[in-house]
Structures are given as structure tokens and as C-alpha cells.
Design a protein around this motif. Structure first.
Motif, PDB file in Angstrom:
ATOM      1  N   GLN A  16      28.494 -46.765  -6.543  1.00  0.00           N
ATOM      2  CA  GLN A  16      29.482 -45.719  -6.836  1.00  0.00           C
ATOM      3  C   GLN A  16      30.432 -46.205  -7.938  1.00  0.00           C
ATOM      4  O   GLN A  16      30.754 -45.458  -8.864  1.00  0.00           O
ATOM      5  CB  GLN A  16      30.262 -45.419  -5.551  1.00  0.00           C
ATOM      6  N   VAL A  17      30.890 -47.459  -7.870  1.00  0.00           N
ATOM      7  CA  VAL A  17      31.775 -48.027  -8.887  1.00  0.00           C
ATOM      8  C   VAL A  17      31.048 -48.103 -10.220  1.00  0.00           C
ATOM      9  O   VAL A  17      31.593 -47.765 -11.277  1.00  0.00           O
ATOM     10  CB  VAL A  17      32.283 -49.422  -8.454  1.00  0.00           C
ATOM     11  N   ALA A  18      29.787 -48.528 -10.217  1.00  0.00           N
ATOM     12  CA  ALA A  18      29.018 -48.672 -11.453  1.00  0.00           C
ATOM     13  C   ALA A  18      28.813 -47.316 -12.125  1.00  0.00           C
ATOM     14  O   ALA A  18      28.820 -47.229 -13.361  1.00  0.00           O
ATOM     15  CB  ALA A  18      27.679 -49.334 -11.161  1.00  0.00           C
ATOM     16  N   ARG A  19      28.643 -46.217 -11.375  1.00  0.00           N
ATOM     17  CA  ARG A  19      28.454 -44.880 -11.960  1.00  0.00           C
ATOM     18  C   ARG A  19      29.727 -44.367 -12.606  1.00  0.00           C
ATOM     19  O   ARG A  19      29.679 -43.681 -13.612  1.00  0.00           O
ATOM     20  CB  ARG A  19      27.994 -43.905 -10.871  1.00  0.00           C
ATOM     21  N   THR A  20      30.877 -44.735 -12.041  1.00  0.00           N
ATOM     22  CA  THR A  20      32.143 -44.205 -12.573  1.00  0.00           C
ATOM     23  C   THR A  20      32.759 -45.104 -13.649  1.00  0.00           C
ATOM     24  O   THR A  20      33.725 -44.710 -14.298  1.00  0.00           O
ATOM     25  CB  THR A  20      33.169 -44.034 -11.442  1.00  0.00           C
ATOM     26  N   ALA A  21      32.229 -46.299 -13.861  1.00  0.00           N
ATOM     27  CA  ALA A  21      32.798 -47.218 -14.854  1.00  0.00           C
ATOM     28  C   ALA A  21      32.463 -46.745 -16.260  1.00  0.00           C
ATOM     29  O   ALA A  21      31.412 -46.148 -16.505  1.00  0.00           O
ATOM     30  CB  ALA A  21      32.250 -48.618 -14.630  1.00  0.00           C
ATOM     31  N   GLN A  22      33.385 -46.987 -17.185  1.00  0.00           N
ATOM     32  CA  GLN A  22      33.159 -46.636 -18.593  1.00  0.00           C
ATOM     33  C   GLN A  22      33.000 -47.914 -19.399  1.00  0.00           C
ATOM     34  O   GLN A  22      33.622 -48.929 -19.111  1.00  0.00           O
ATOM     35  CB  GLN A  22      34.349 -45.835 -19.124  1.00  0.00           C
ATOM     36  N   ARG A  23      32.194 -47.823 -20.436  1.00  0.00           N
ATOM     37  CA  ARG A  23      31.943 -48.984 -21.288  1.00  0.00           C
ATOM     38  C   ARG A  23      33.174 -49.292 -22.130  1.00  0.00           C
ATOM     39  O   ARG A  23      33.880 -48.391 -22.576  1.00  0.00           O
ATOM     40  CB  ARG A  23      30.758 -48.720 -22.201  1.00  0.00           C
ATOM     41  N   ILE A  24      33.426 -50.557 -22.374  1.00  0.00           N
ATOM     42  CA  ILE A  24      34.564 -50.959 -23.210  1.00  0.00           C
ATOM     43  C   ILE A  24      34.283 -50.596 -24.659  1.00  0.00           C
ATOM     44  O   ILE A  24      35.151 -50.100 -25.366  1.00  0.00           O
ATOM     45  CB  ILE A  24      34.829 -52.474 -23.070  1.00  0.00           C
TER      46      ILE A  24
END
Length: 198
Positions: A16-24
Motif C-alpha cells: 500500500q505504501v509503495a503504490r502511494t509513494a511518488q518518485r523523487i
């Protein structure tokens, strides 16, 4: 640190965290991730530019002389560097061997335990008798250095006599200490110029 299996609820939370994370940096294409921990990479734009090294040749400074290791000057240099407390003209005559010592003690062959009280008694008697210039013969000393890890000074009496003459009870009686002229023993003897009696 012990490893344990990831529980299903923990794996679901991580996804769930990986799906909502945005790339730097979204402009860069995603990399293939290698197995193992990701190495730390600094931002190349924020890293300071390293200064350019000057050209050099291996061994170019090898010909330079190494600095001396003896931090303490020799006894002759230390005695000569002491400030002059007596009349300068009399001091020059003393250095040239023009003044004749009124008394003399020879410490040759004595141990430190024998020489120290003998020197003290001689200086105290000379001062009490009103003598001004006496000669203390120490000899140049024997080289007793056996090559061990701790170096041994050449001429133990020669090094200790000036110190004894500067310490109490002799220090207040002595005005000047200097190496004797060659005709009175040179580096193996000291002129001791005593103060006037008060």
C-alpha cells in the motif's frame, strides 16, 4: 539481528505504501533493482567539485633533508644561550681565558651521588671565603650508550652540574655559568662566577 518471515498483514501494508509513494525524480527512467541493499548514491549536482591535483613525480621530495629529531639543544648551546648577568667586559675576558680561577674542584671519576654534595660544599665554602671565580672540572664524559631503546647522555656530570648550580641552595650564590676556555679544560669544565657577599 535475527531474520523472521514477513507476516501477510505487513506485506500488504508495504505494498500500500509503495503504490502511494511518488518518485523523487520523475524525469529519470526507473532502474532495475539489483538484489541486496541499494547503495547510497549522492546527488551529483550537490556534490562539491574536487580540486584538480597538481602534477607530481613519485619521489620528487625524497632528496630533501629530514628534520632533526633532537628537540633539546646540547649542553654547550644551552649554557652559551643563557643570559649574561655579569659585566659584559669581564664576561668577554672570562670567555677568552684572561681571568684566572681562584679555586678549583675536579669531579672526575665521581658518581652523581658523590659529585653533588662535593660540588655543594665547594661552592658554599668558596662563597664564604669571598672567592668570585671558581673552576668546576667535570670531564667530557664517557660514551656509555649501549644502543638500547632509551639513549644515554654523553657526560652525565657535564649535563647535571649546570642544573645543580641553578637550583637552591647554590642558585642564589651563582651569578654566571659558562664553559671554560681551552687552557682551563674547554668543554669538560665550567667557570662559575659567584656573587659578592652581602
Amino acid at each position: 539481528m535475527s531474520r523472521r518471515r514477513v507476516r501477510p498483514e505487513e506485506l500488504e501494508l508495504w505494498q500500500q505504501v509503495a503504490r502511494t509513494a511518488q518518485r523523487i525524480r520523475p524525469e529519470e527512467p526507473p532502474r532495475e533493482r539489483a538484489a541486496g541493499p541499494e547503495p547510497m548514491i549522492r546527488n551529483p549536482r550537490s556534490a562539491p567539485a574536487l580540486p584538480r591535483l597538481e602534477d607530481f613525480q613519485v619521489g620528487q621530495t625524497a632528496g630533501r633533508a629530514a628534520p632533526p629529531h633532537d628537540v633539546l639543544p646540547g649542553i654547550s648551546e644551552r649554557v652559551a644561550a643563557a643570559p649574561i648577568h655579569m659585566d659584559k667586559k669581564a664576561f668577554q675576558r672570562l670567555k677568552r681565558g684572561k681571568l684566572v680561577p681562584e679555586g678549583k674542584i675536579d669531579l672526575h671519576g665521581m658518581t652523581l651521588d658523590q659529585a653533588h654534595p662535593a660540588l655543594m660544599g665547594f661552592i658554599l665554602r668558596s662563597y664564604a671565603a669571598g672567592l668570585r671565580l671558581v673552576l668546576v672540572v667535570t670531564g667530557k664524559g664517557k660514551d656509555r650508550d649501549t644502543g638500547g631503546p632509551i639513549p644515554v647522555r654523553h657526560g652525565v656530570l657535564r649535563h647535571n652540574v649546570p642544573q645543580w648550580l641553578r637550583m637552591a641552595p647554590l642558585g642564589p650564590l651563582v651569578l654566571q655559568i659558562t664553559e671554560a676556555h681551552l687552557k682551563h679544560g674547554g668543554g669538560g669544565a665550567y667557570y662559575v662566577y659567584l656573587r659578592r657577599q652581602r
